[in-house]
Enzyme design. Structure first.
Site, PDB file in Angstrom:
ATOM      1  N   GLY A  58       0.838  -1.211   0.000  1.00 53.42           N
ATOM      2  CA  GLY A  58       0.000   0.000   0.000  1.00 53.42           C
ATOM      3  C   GLY A  58       0.863   1.246   0.000  1.00 53.42           C
ATOM      4  N   ARG A  77       0.740  -4.897  -5.136  1.00 54.50           N
ATOM      5  CA  ARG A  77       0.838  -5.946  -4.121  1.00 54.50           C
ATOM      6  C   ARG A  77       1.276  -7.270  -4.747  1.00 54.50           C
ATOM      7  NH1 ARG A  77      -0.613  -4.339   0.868  1.00 54.50           N
ATOM      8  NH2 ARG A  77      -2.048  -2.577   1.054  1.00 54.50           N
ATOM      9  N   ASP A 127       5.770  -5.301   5.821  1.00 57.57           N
ATOM     10  CA  ASP A 127       6.161  -6.685   6.079  1.00 57.57           C
ATOM     11  C   ASP A 127       6.212  -7.539   4.804  1.00 57.57           C
ATOM     12  OD1 ASP A 127       6.713  -9.012   7.646  1.00 57.57           O
ATOM     13  OD2 ASP A 127       4.632  -9.604   7.331  1.00 57.57           O
ATOM     14  N   THR A 153       4.840   1.702   6.271  1.00 58.60           N
ATOM     15  CA  THR A 153       3.440   1.267   6.353  1.00 58.60           C
ATOM     16  C   THR A 153       2.696   2.236   7.252  1.00 58.60           C
ATOM     17  OG1 THR A 153       1.846  -0.340   7.217  1.00 58.60           O
ATOM     18  CG2 THR A 153       4.031  -0.455   8.152  1.00 58.60           C
ATOM     19  N   ASP A 176       0.255   1.402   8.811  1.00 54.97           N
ATOM     20  CA  ASP A 176      -0.225   0.597   9.947  1.00 54.97           C
ATOM     21  C   ASP A 176       0.766   0.573  11.120  1.00 54.97           C
ATOM     22  OD1 ASP A 176      -2.390   0.052   8.408  1.00 54.97           O
ATOM     23  OD2 ASP A 176      -2.039  -2.096   8.209  1.00 54.97           O
ATOM     24  N   ASP A 216       3.139  -1.432  11.815  1.00 53.06           N
ATOM     25  CA  ASP A 216       3.233  -2.745  12.459  1.00 53.06           C
ATOM     26  C   ASP A 216       4.514  -3.513  12.131  1.00 53.06           C
ATOM     27  OD1 ASP A 216       2.586  -3.249   9.849  1.00 53.06           O
ATOM     28  OD2 ASP A 216       0.780  -4.407  10.255  1.00 53.06           O
ATOM     29  N   ARG A 232      -4.778  -3.425   9.991  1.00 49.06           N
ATOM     30  CA  ARG A 232      -5.185  -4.809   9.713  1.00 49.06           C
ATOM     31  C   ARG A 232      -5.041  -5.726  10.928  1.00 49.06           C
ATOM     32  NH1 ARG A 232      -5.872  -8.052   5.547  1.00 49.06           N
ATOM     33  NH2 ARG A 232      -5.972  -6.313   4.101  1.00 49.06           N
TER      34      ARG A 232
END
Ligand code: F6P
Length: 342
Positions: free
Chosen positions: A10, A71, A102, A124, A126, A128, A170
């Protein structure tokens, strides 16, 4: 020396700042740069374009990525690693800088294990990725989300309504927790701590009975409901990394609250609007530092490594430290926030 750079997964605000810094530092060292287009898809197809600083010097403020992203997962394709190795040679690359989360970094690690000269930069929204205190795009995403939650708070207040705001995230609730806390949300629900619909409905009821009629609940798209199997999704489509397309838990929860206590509950999903914008100063600055440091790793021949932020310093960590795991919100942090959810 010829260095490739790609962006995978993304998009995230700050990618262009990192690309710009990579090109600037490469030119300083007399290296050529190729922008590999559309992430790993470009490496599989040998699709790359020369990047010159004079042509991209003004991209620092732009969201998205000038070299595009996808992706595409080469590990899912028969012969994916070999095809990439061939194109590495065909493009005349001496090294590749892979900017991603990741998924992208796992492919970078596999290629590095296969002997290719690869360096990673963590990205990211996110947040994460383990092994680093900064991932490109997170700061912009939480600021955007915070503003949108604040806007919802204003209209919720005017109409004395209950709203559920669903944000990305997510497997980790960083965006929901940070943006929700910063905006003063009444309740924040994250994947790390499954919730019960009954508890949330009772929370809303209690607030209303105590006189607070405008209530804003922030929920991460990957939040889990106690007693439900798996995630709430719009459909069961999966991407090449096996991730199901998330989205819909906000709508779902809003309907369940209405059903349980008979109070009209609206839902809003900012979704991609929080990741497409112009990067914050922090995202521009750290992304720039990451880009510069990644080229230094290439120059020093430190492959199989990723640049990272630790205690304010840019350091290098092995790609193995950043892949195969998800950095989630720790329970202590979430527990600390709960004082605002009473
Ligand atoms: O990049 C991570 C992320 O923002 C997740 O939070 C979200 O689930 C996903 O991307 C959505 O990606 P896409 O736009 O490719 O469906």
């Amino acid at each position: 020396m010829r260095v490739g750079v790609l962006t995978g997964g993304g998009d995230a605000p700050g990618l262009n700042a990192a690309i710009r810094a990579v090109v600037k530092k490469c030119e300083k060292y007399g290296f050529e740069v190729l922008g590999v287009r559309r992430g790993w898809a470009g490496m599989l197809e040998g699709d790359a374009i020369p990047l010159k600083y004079e042509n991209i010097k003004d991209i620092i403020s732009r969201g998205g990525t000038v070299i595009k992203t996808s992706r595409t997962n080469p590990l899912k394709q028969p012969d994916g690693i070999n095809k990439i190795s061939e194109n590495f040679k065909n493009l005349g690359l001496d090294a590749l800088i892979a900017i991603g989360g990741d998924d992208t970094l796992s492919v970078a690690k596999a290629l590095s294990d296969a002997g290719l000269n690869v360096v990673g930069i963590p990205k990211t929204i996110d947040y994460d990725v383990p092994g680093t205190e900064f991932t490109i795009g997170f700061d912009t995403a939480i600021n955007e989300a915070m503003h949108q939650i604040e806007n919802i708070k204003a209209t919720a207040d005017a109409h004395e309504r209950v709203f559920v705001v669903e944000v990305m995230g997510r497997h980790a609730g960083w965006i929901a927790l940070y943006s929700g806390l910063a905006a003063g949300a009444d309740l924040i629900l994250i994947p790390e701590e499954p919730f019960s619909i009954e508890d949330v409905a009772n929370f809303v009821k209690r607030k209303i009975e105590s006189g607070q009629k405008a209530i804003v609940i922030v929920i991460a798209e990957g939040a889990l409901i106690k007693g439900y199997k798996g995630l709430v999704t719009k459909d069961m489509k999966v991407d090449q990394f096996g991730h199901v397309y998330l989205g819909g838990i906000g709508d779902f929860l809003a309907k369940e609250i209405e059903k349980a206590i008979g109070v009209e509950t609206r839902s809003v999903t900012p979704a991609h609007t929080i990741r497409g914008g112009s990067p914050t100063a922090l995202d521009r600055l750290i992304s720039t530092r990451y880009g510069l440091a990644a080229v230094d790793l290439v120059k020093e021949g430190k492959f199989g490594m990723m640049v990272a932020l630790k205690a304010g310093n840019i350091v290098a960590v092995p790609l193995s430290e950043a892949t195969g795991k998800t950095k989630q919100v720790d329970s202590q942090l979430y527990d600390e926030a709960k004082i605002f959810f009473e």
